[in-house]
Design an enzyme around this catalytic site. Structure first.
Site, PDB file in Angstrom:
ATOM      1  N   ILE A  21     -41.453  27.240  31.195  1.00  0.00           N
ATOM      2  CA  ILE A  21     -40.421  26.246  31.565  1.00  0.00           C
ATOM      3  C   ILE A  21     -39.652  25.756  30.352  1.00  0.00           C
ATOM      4  O   ILE A  21     -38.649  25.070  30.472  1.00  0.00           O
ATOM      5  CB  ILE A  21     -41.013  25.043  32.343  1.00  0.00           C
ATOM      6  CG1 ILE A  21     -42.279  24.507  31.658  1.00  0.00           C
ATOM      7  CG2 ILE A  21     -41.254  25.414  33.794  1.00  0.00           C
ATOM      8  CD1 ILE A  21     -42.820  23.248  32.286  1.00  0.00           C
ATOM      9  N   ALA A  27     -43.355  26.177  19.864  1.00  0.00           N
ATOM     10  CA  ALA A  27     -44.105  25.977  21.099  1.00  0.00           C
ATOM     11  C   ALA A  27     -43.430  26.628  22.288  1.00  0.00           C
ATOM     12  O   ALA A  27     -42.210  26.807  22.321  1.00  0.00           O
ATOM     13  CB  ALA A  27     -44.275  24.478  21.374  1.00  0.00           C
ATOM     14  N   LYS A  28     -44.268  26.982  23.248  1.00  0.00           N
ATOM     15  CA  LYS A  28     -43.782  27.498  24.525  1.00  0.00           C
ATOM     16  C   LYS A  28     -44.497  26.663  25.573  1.00  0.00           C
ATOM     17  O   LYS A  28     -45.668  26.326  25.417  1.00  0.00           O
ATOM     18  CB  LYS A  28     -44.174  28.962  24.621  1.00  0.00           C
ATOM     19  CG  LYS A  28     -43.860  29.619  25.906  1.00  0.00           C
ATOM     20  CD  LYS A  28     -43.540  31.081  25.736  1.00  0.00           C
ATOM     21  CE  LYS A  28     -44.776  31.914  25.389  1.00  0.00           C
ATOM     22  NZ  LYS A  28     -44.461  33.338  25.285  1.00  0.00           N
ATOM     23  N   VAL A  29     -43.791  26.269  26.635  1.00  0.00           N
ATOM     24  CA  VAL A  29     -44.430  25.459  27.682  1.00  0.00           C
ATOM     25  C   VAL A  29     -44.401  26.242  28.993  1.00  0.00           C
ATOM     26  O   VAL A  29     -43.353  26.751  29.399  1.00  0.00           O
ATOM     27  CB  VAL A  29     -43.731  24.084  27.852  1.00  0.00           C
ATOM     28  CG1 VAL A  29     -44.466  23.224  28.870  1.00  0.00           C
ATOM     29  CG2 VAL A  29     -43.632  23.341  26.524  1.00  0.00           C
ATOM     30  N   LYS A  44     -48.744  23.581  26.890  1.00  0.00           N
ATOM     31  CA  LYS A  44     -47.941  23.790  25.680  1.00  0.00           C
ATOM     32  C   LYS A  44     -48.731  24.746  24.787  1.00  0.00           C
ATOM     33  O   LYS A  44     -49.878  24.471  24.427  1.00  0.00           O
ATOM     34  CB  LYS A  44     -47.723  22.432  24.996  1.00  0.00           C
ATOM     35  CG  LYS A  44     -46.925  22.482  23.709  1.00  0.00           C
ATOM     36  CD  LYS A  44     -46.552  21.069  23.274  1.00  0.00           C
ATOM     37  CE  LYS A  44     -45.987  21.020  21.886  1.00  0.00           C
ATOM     38  NZ  LYS A  44     -45.560  19.672  21.510  1.00  0.00           N
ATOM     39  N   ASP A 136     -38.782   9.691  17.947  1.00  0.00           N
ATOM     40  CA  ASP A 136     -37.848  10.686  18.496  1.00  0.00           C
ATOM     41  C   ASP A 136     -37.515  10.346  19.953  1.00  0.00           C
ATOM     42  O   ASP A 136     -37.528  11.213  20.824  1.00  0.00           O
ATOM     43  CB  ASP A 136     -38.454  12.095  18.380  1.00  0.00           C
ATOM     44  CG  ASP A 136     -37.391  13.191  18.473  1.00  0.00           C
ATOM     45  OD1 ASP A 136     -36.187  12.875  18.355  1.00  0.00           O
ATOM     46  OD2 ASP A 136     -37.765  14.363  18.665  1.00  0.00           O
TER      47      ASP A 136
HETATM   48  N1  H91 Z   1     -38.466  19.882  24.441  1.00  0.00           N
HETATM   49  C1  H91 Z   1     -39.067  19.248  23.305  1.00  0.00           C
HETATM   50  O1  H91 Z   1     -38.201  21.389  30.773  1.00  0.00           O
HETATM   51  C2  H91 Z   1     -37.175  20.461  24.162  1.00  0.00           C
HETATM   52  C3  H91 Z   1     -40.330  20.880  33.496  1.00  0.00           C
HETATM   53  C4  H91 Z   1     -41.465  20.235  32.777  1.00  0.00           C
HETATM   54  C5  H91 Z   1     -42.517  19.752  33.542  1.00  0.00           C
HETATM   55  C6  H91 Z   1     -43.686  19.089  31.668  1.00  0.00           C
HETATM   56  C7  H91 Z   1     -44.834  18.448  31.176  1.00  0.00           C
HETATM   57  C8  H91 Z   1     -45.037  18.289  29.840  1.00  0.00           C
HETATM   58  C9  H91 Z   1     -44.096  18.755  28.932  1.00  0.00           C
HETATM   59  C10 H91 Z   1     -42.947  19.391  29.419  1.00  0.00           C
HETATM   60  C11 H91 Z   1     -42.689  19.571  30.781  1.00  0.00           C
HETATM   61  C12 H91 Z   1     -41.501  20.149  31.379  1.00  0.00           C
HETATM   62  C13 H91 Z   1     -39.386  20.839  25.087  1.00  0.00           C
HETATM   63  C14 H91 Z   1     -44.306  18.544  27.497  1.00  0.00           C
HETATM   64  C15 H91 Z   1     -45.100  17.506  27.044  1.00  0.00           C
HETATM   65  C16 H91 Z   1     -45.285  17.293  25.705  1.00  0.00           C
HETATM   66  C17 H91 Z   1     -44.676  18.100  24.771  1.00  0.00           C
HETATM   67  C18 H91 Z   1     -43.882  19.133  25.237  1.00  0.00           C
HETATM   68  C19 H91 Z   1     -43.694  19.348  26.565  1.00  0.00           C
HETATM   69  C20 H91 Z   1     -39.216  20.924  26.575  1.00  0.00           C
HETATM   70  C21 H91 Z   1     -40.229  21.917  27.124  1.00  0.00           C
HETATM   71  C22 H91 Z   1     -40.238  21.974  28.636  1.00  0.00           C
HETATM   72  C23 H91 Z   1     -40.309  20.632  29.264  1.00  0.00           C
HETATM   73  C24 H91 Z   1     -39.365  19.604  28.706  1.00  0.00           C
HETATM   74  C25 H91 Z   1     -39.373  19.565  27.199  1.00  0.00           C
HETATM   75  C26 H91 Z   1     -39.223  21.043  31.389  1.00  0.00           C
HETATM   76  N2  H91 Z   1     -40.356  20.645  30.691  1.00  0.00           N
HETATM   77  N3  H91 Z   1     -39.205  21.071  32.751  1.00  0.00           N
HETATM   78  N4  H91 Z   1     -43.558  19.190  32.996  1.00  0.00           N
HETATM   79  O2  H91 Z   1     -44.840  17.868  23.446  1.00  0.00           O
HETATM   80 CL1  H91 Z   1     -46.233  15.970  25.192  1.00  0.00          CL
HETATM   81 CL2  H91 Z   1     -43.107  20.161  24.108  1.00  0.00          CL
END
Ligand code: H91
Length: 466
Positions: A21, A27-29, A44, A136
């Site tokens: 996503i 990082a990749k989520v 993550k 941030d």
């Molecule tokens: N940014 C820093 O775009 C650019 C759906 C979505 C749904 C998520 C739950 C947790 C996280 C992201 C989610 C998410 C990166 C999460 C939590 C922490 C963290 C990071 C991500 C994007 C990466 C995808 C994310 C939003 C931020 C969506 N994302 N849609 N649930 O450090 Cl603590 Cl990187």
């Protein structure tokens, strides 16, 4: 033929991995399903080799997230580590970024902005009370769950000054458009004061749909921030103008404090009391209904389950406990999936129930009172206890995102290929990069966002006096 082990093998039996996503930096989520509860989570995934010198920062981020349990802070459920990867299992927020929510609507009505801002203020006051500054704060780092509840994410730049919140910091970090004047000037600053400035920029973005300080040229942007002069569109009410003015004070000593902010007339409007920043998670003791469900499912005594949960190891058991607590907080029935072993299943195969059983059977008695990790003051240190108390702020200089004005040779942000120098205007959803779905194993990195003129269909605006 030699069999290649998947880098995600460690998740087997615990989570079912789905699509990517988001990705960027190191990082990749991915979305995943926690098999035993059927609940969605976000995973993550970081590559330790690519992180290099930034690895300590990740451990700091993990330690911070272990300490934080709040309804408006994204919950960390589990941490897994292999020789090459770190996996953080996090609360899933299906509503996506607040950034996209604003862009889709151009800007928010004051009442809706107030609902969101109360949640943001509650999260920030809580993290400050726990000794952390986020550094941030921006709409991209606030996600929505399915109940319109905001969750603060990305603690990668957070500071936990050893001397407490009154200790000054020197690292310049965060996104330039949200950075406080004292920070872009390269002065030492208080993390709490800088966060309040960013909250002012954030509220402005909610109410206006564009940023108060915006310029494609970083030097020019910094000069605008330091001057503290911003336009006040005619749709802003007198109350909103006053409230923004208290946060967007160039002199940090004249800026509103978080306690004053929680009780400011703008934020209190329509409510009998100020904003409550206390955690809705049970911070003393464990949830007995959840302990019972796990005990029944595993055929163990409640005492044994309670003891194992109270180790707060951030393993599959911790994740299962938190996910069931969340089910209960949302008024859903607490339930673990009873998987009937299909005929022919190999007895030694890793199943979620077995993963949980292994952790329940670990022989390591606890001699501390049971409660949430942060209520003990001796939180579990699964990883690198040497980093306890946080890194010296100076150590974090390598993660600097904002270049102080005196070190800046006018850089045109839109033309740079360095994502660290990226401006973060509110752009149209069409211009945003699509999510990279199904790109599985190849590491993909985000391109800097394309800066666009922030002021779209803006009506008449009046400049502010500094
Ligand atoms: N940014 C820093 O775009 C650019 C759906 C979505 C749904 C998520 C739950 C947790 C996280 C992201 C989610 C998410 C990166 C999460 C939590 C922490 C963290 C990071 C991500 C994007 C990466 C995808 C994310 C939003 C931020 C969506 N994302 N849609 N649930 O450090 Cl603590 Cl990187």
């Amino acid at each position: 033929m030699p069999q290649q082990v998947s880098p995600y093998a460690i998740l087997e039996g615990q989570y079912e991995l789905h699509e990517t996503i988001g990705s960027g930096g190191f990082a990749k989520v991915k979305v995943a399903t926690h098999i035993l509860s059927g609940e969605k989570v976000a995973v993550k995934i970081m590559d330790k080799r690519q992180l290099g010198d930034d690895l300590p920062r990740i451990y700091l981020e993990i330690e911070a997230m272990k300490q934080l349990s709040h309804q408006h802070v994204c919950k960390l459920y589990q941490v897994l580590e292999t020789e090459t990867k770190i996996f953080m299992v996090l609360e899933y927020c299906p509503g996506g970024e607040l950034f996209d929510y604003i862009v889709e609507r151009d800007r928010l009505e004051e009442d809706e902005a107030r609902l969101f801002f109360r949640q943001i203020a509650s999260a920030v006051a809580y993290i400050h009370s726990m000794g952390y500054a986020h550094r941030d704060l921006k709409p991209e780092n606030l996600l929505l769950d399915d109940d319109q509840q905001l969750k603060l994410i990305d603690f990668g730049l957070c500071a936990n000054p050893a001397g407490g919140m009154d200790q000054r910091l020197a690292t310049c970090c965060g996104s330039p458009a949200y950075a406080a004047p004292e920070l872009v000037s390269g002065h030492q600053y208080l993390g709490s004061e800088a966060d309040i400035w960013s909250m002012g920029v954030l509220l402005y973005a909610l109410l206006c749909g564009f940023l108060p300080f915006d310029d494609e040229n970083l030097g020019a942007l910094y000069r605008k921030i330091q001057a503290g002069v911003y336009e006040k569109p005619e749709w802003l009410s007198a109350g909103s103008r006053d409230f923004l003015h208290t946060m967007l004070q160039v002199d940090p000593k004249r800026r509103i404090t978080i306690t004053q902010l929680l009780n400011h007339p703008w934020i209190v409007l329509g409510q009998p009391h100020g904003v409550d920043a206390t955690s809705k998670y049970k911070t003393c003791g464990v949830d007995e209904d959840v302990i019972t469900e796990i005990a029944v499912h595993q055929g163990k005594s409640r005492v044994a389950v309670r003891q194992a949960v109270c180790r707060w190891s951030y393993d599959y058991l911790t994740a299962t406990y938190f996910l069931l607590v969340t089910q209960k907080m949302k008024g859903k029935p607490i339930r673990l999936i009873q998987k009937v072993t299909p005929l022919g299943e190999i007895p030694s195969q890793r199943t979620p129930a077995r993963c949980l059983m292994e952790q329940l059977n670990k022989e390591k008695p606890v001699d501390v009172p049971c409660g949430m990790p942060n209520s003990l003051g001796n939180s579990p240190r699964g990883l690198h206890t040497s980093l306890e108390g946080g890194l010296d702020d100076i150590d974090l200089l390598s993660i600097c995102k904002v270049t102080p004005i005196d070190q800046l040779v006018d850089k045109v942000v839109g033309k740079t290929t360095n994502p660290e120098l990226e401006l973060t205007p509110l752009v149209s959803p069409k211009k945003r990069r699509p999510p990279s779905v199904g790109d599985d194993d190849k590491e993909n990195f985000a391109q800097p966002r394309v800066p666009t003129p922030g002021h779209k269909s803006r009506k008449k605006a009046t400049p502010s006096t500094p």
